[in-house]
Design a protein around this motif. Structure first.
Motif, short mmCIF file in Angstrom:
data_model
loop_
_atom_site.label_atom_id
_atom_site.label_comp_id
_atom_site.label_asym_id
_atom_site.label_seq_id
_atom_site.Cartn_x
_atom_site.Cartn_y
_atom_site.Cartn_z
N VAL A 92 2.78 5.68 -43.01
CA VAL A 92 3.78 5.65 -42.09
C VAL A 92 4.74 5.17 -43.11
O VAL A 92 4.58 4.09 -43.84
N SER A 93 5.70 5.77 -43.00
CA SER A 93 6.94 5.31 -44.24
C SER A 93 8.46 6.21 -43.36
O SER A 93 8.88 6.64 -42.58
N PHE A 94 9.27 4.42 -43.97
CA PHE A 94 11.17 4.80 -44.13
C PHE A 94 11.90 4.83 -44.58
O PHE A 94 11.35 4.52 -45.82
N SER A 95 12.64 5.67 -44.33
CA SER A 95 13.44 5.78 -45.28
C SER A 95 14.89 5.88 -45.26
O SER A 95 15.74 6.58 -43.88
N GLN A 96 16.00 5.95 -45.68
CA GLN A 96 17.55 5.87 -46.00
C GLN A 96 17.98 7.06 -46.46
O GLN A 96 17.70 6.70 -47.80
N LEU A 97 18.64 7.86 -46.08
CA LEU A 97 19.16 9.35 -46.75
C LEU A 97 21.04 9.41 -46.64
O LEU A 97 20.87 8.54 -46.02
N LYS A 98 21.52 9.71 -47.78
CA LYS A 98 22.34 10.07 -48.06
C LYS A 98 22.81 11.78 -48.39
O LYS A 98 22.04 11.94 -49.07
#
Length: 146
Positions: A92-98
């Motif tokens: 499980v991972s979390f990312s901020q994408l722009k």
């Protein structure tokens, strides 16, 4: 925790970071090498299944199409938790994408907060993504000045 488990966790973290680096660079052909040939990739936006792709050939087409519509990608990976069972692992991972796209002559930046549920498999001496489900939890789009 054994040294083998620590090394595996580092390899898996490097795998998801490589996914982000290659995606940001729009190096889709290299990014496909991070997946098993029969990989499954799904994207959910709220309750809507927005993408459901199987196999790296189809996935490469989908990613290239998307990349052609985006001027700039920028990804920051956050937490990454894995459970390892021999040659398979769940993550499980979390990312901020722009993403910056052009619309009506203006640059529009869209910020995405994403949770990934992954299945990994160890094949031919390396860890690969077997399944990646992305849950786009927060989406914010606005014009940008640059």
């Amino acid at each position: 925790m054994t040294l083998d488990i620590l090394n595996t966790k580092e390899e898996l973290r490097n795998l998801i970071d490589a996914y982000a680096y290659l995606g940001d660079a729009k190096n889709i052909a290299e990014q496909m090498k991070l997946f098993t040939p029969d990989a499954i990739y799904k994207v959910y936006i709220g309750d809507l299944l927005a993408a459901d792709v199987s196999g790296t050939k189809s996935l490469e087409k989908e990613f290239n199409k998307h990349a052609s519509e985006v001027k700039t990608y920028f990804t920051m990976n956050g937490q990454h938790t894995v459970s390892i069972d021999g040659d398979t692992a769940l993550g499980v991972s979390f990312s901020q994408l722009k993403m910056i796209r052009e619309s009506g002559g203006k640059n529009i930046i869209t910020d995405y907060s994403v949770k990934y549920d992954d299945k990994y498999i160890y094949q031919n001496g390396k860890w690969l993504i077997k399944q990646r489900f992305g849950y786009f939890l927060i989406i914010d789009a606005r014009p940008i000045n640059n």
